[in-house]
Design a protein around this motif. Structure first.
Motif, PDB file in Angstrom:
ATOM      1  N   GLN A  79       0.859  -1.184   0.000  1.00 23.03           N
ATOM      2  CA  GLN A  79       0.000   0.000   0.000  1.00 23.03           C
ATOM      3  C   GLN A  79       0.897   1.235   0.000  1.00 23.03           C
ATOM      4  O   GLN A  79       1.951   1.248   0.613  1.00 23.03           O
ATOM      5  CB  GLN A  79      -0.868   0.018   1.249  1.00 23.03           C
ATOM      6  N   ARG A  80       0.464   2.238  -0.717  1.00 21.54           N
ATOM      7  CA  ARG A  80       1.233   3.474  -0.742  1.00 21.54           C
ATOM      8  C   ARG A  80       0.285   4.660  -0.769  1.00 21.54           C
ATOM      9  O   ARG A  80      -0.912   4.512  -0.946  1.00 21.54           O
ATOM     10  CB  ARG A  80       2.217   3.497  -1.920  1.00 21.54           C
ATOM     11  N   LEU A  85      -2.156   6.752   3.313  1.00 20.50           N
ATOM     12  CA  LEU A  85      -2.313   5.616   2.411  1.00 20.50           C
ATOM     13  C   LEU A  85      -3.537   5.812   1.532  1.00 20.50           C
ATOM     14  O   LEU A  85      -4.593   6.227   2.008  1.00 20.50           O
ATOM     15  CB  LEU A  85      -2.450   4.315   3.201  1.00 20.50           C
ATOM     16  N   GLY A  86      -3.358   5.542   0.258  1.00 19.28           N
ATOM     17  CA  GLY A  86      -4.452   5.685  -0.702  1.00 19.28           C
ATOM     18  C   GLY A  86      -4.477   7.023  -1.409  1.00 19.28           C
ATOM     19  O   GLY A  86      -5.094   7.146  -2.458  1.00 19.28           O
ATOM     20  N   GLN A  94      -0.603   5.901  -7.936  1.00 18.24           N
ATOM     21  CA  GLN A  94      -1.344   4.697  -7.532  1.00 18.24           C
ATOM     22  C   GLN A  94      -1.508   3.692  -8.686  1.00 18.24           C
ATOM     23  O   GLN A  94      -2.316   2.773  -8.597  1.00 18.24           O
ATOM     24  CB  GLN A  94      -2.719   5.087  -6.969  1.00 18.24           C
ATOM     25  N   ASN A  97      -0.973   0.001  -7.539  1.00 18.09           N
ATOM     26  CA  ASN A  97      -2.036  -0.423  -6.632  1.00 18.09           C
ATOM     27  C   ASN A  97      -3.359  -0.587  -7.365  1.00 18.09           C
ATOM     28  O   ASN A  97      -4.062  -1.590  -7.183  1.00 18.09           O
ATOM     29  CB  ASN A  97      -2.197   0.601  -5.496  1.00 18.09           C
ATOM     30  N   SER A 127       1.101  -4.506   5.278  1.00 16.28           N
ATOM     31  CA  SER A 127       1.480  -3.505   4.274  1.00 16.28           C
ATOM     32  C   SER A 127       0.963  -3.854   2.887  1.00 16.28           C
ATOM     33  O   SER A 127       0.918  -2.993   2.014  1.00 16.28           O
ATOM     34  CB  SER A 127       3.008  -3.370   4.197  1.00 16.28           C
ATOM     35  N   ILE A 129      -1.395  -4.798  -0.315  1.00 20.22           N
ATOM     36  CA  ILE A 129      -2.708  -4.438  -0.849  1.00 20.22           C
ATOM     37  C   ILE A 129      -3.664  -5.566  -0.492  1.00 20.22           C
ATOM     38  O   ILE A 129      -3.308  -6.746  -0.622  1.00 20.22           O
ATOM     39  CB  ILE A 129      -2.637  -4.255  -2.380  1.00 20.22           C
ATOM     40  N   GLU A 130      -4.850  -5.211  -0.062  1.00 13.60           N
ATOM     41  CA  GLU A 130      -5.834  -6.223   0.335  1.00 13.60           C
ATOM     42  C   GLU A 130      -6.077  -7.208  -0.810  1.00 13.60           C
ATOM     43  O   GLU A 130      -6.254  -6.810  -1.957  1.00 13.60           O
ATOM     44  CB  GLU A 130      -7.160  -5.550   0.712  1.00 13.60           C
TER      45      GLU A 130
END
Length: 160
Positions: A79-80, A85-86, A94, A97, A127, A129-130
């Motif tokens: 994630q960044r 985040l996001g 992004q 991601n 950390s 990405i889901e």
């Protein structure tokens, strides 16, 4: 000085024939698989993003497609954002991601090596990405071998 007697290009002009397709549009046969491996650092070049697009295209062509992030490739899956985040700190921030999330939403599987995540880049599983599945470092080779055994299409993504 030679004179330039051509009209300047303008928005909407074509430079190439982008509609001509030279090769057959290949679709997966039932049960065919594809694996795209990533041993490349996020934002260090275009190959990481380009081959995420290729993985998505393989998935859409009907291949059961897996993305394997190992070594520096795990940096594609964290994630960044900035300041939180996001958040997109700059246009394209992004890209990785968003493309990974789109790939998984369309049925693709993504795995990330736990060793590289922690030992090399100082990240933990939260950390990621889901939807990305962390795997043991010994699973990296077995993932490749299983795909080779199944005669999968394999695209290896490397930068040096």
């Amino acid at each position: 000085m030679p004179a330039v007697n051509r009209e300047a290009h303008k928005k909407g002009d074509y430079f190439v024939d982008y509609e001509e397709k030279v090769f057959e549009d290949v679709k997966a046969e039932p049960g065919q698989k594809a694996l795209v491996t990533f041993h490349t650092v996020a934002f260090e070049g275009s190959i990481g993003f380009v081959n995420l697009l290729q993985a998505t295209r393989l998935q859409r062509k009907g291949f059961e497609t897996t993305v394997l992030l190992y070594g520096p490739g795990v940096t594609l899956g964290v994630q960044r954002g900035f300041p939180t985040l996001g958040d997109e700190a700059f246009p394209g921030h992004q890209n990785f991601n968003n493309q990974i999330a789109k790939f998984m939403a369309e049925g693709g599987k993504v795995y990330a090596c736990r060793f590289a995540l922690q030992a090399l880049y100082g990240h933990g599983e939260p950390s990621l990405i889901e939807g990305i599945r962390p795997i043991a470092p010994t699973d990296v080779l077995d993932c490749v071998l299983l795909h080779k055994r199944d005669n999968a299409v394999i695209i290896d993504t490397w930068t040096v």
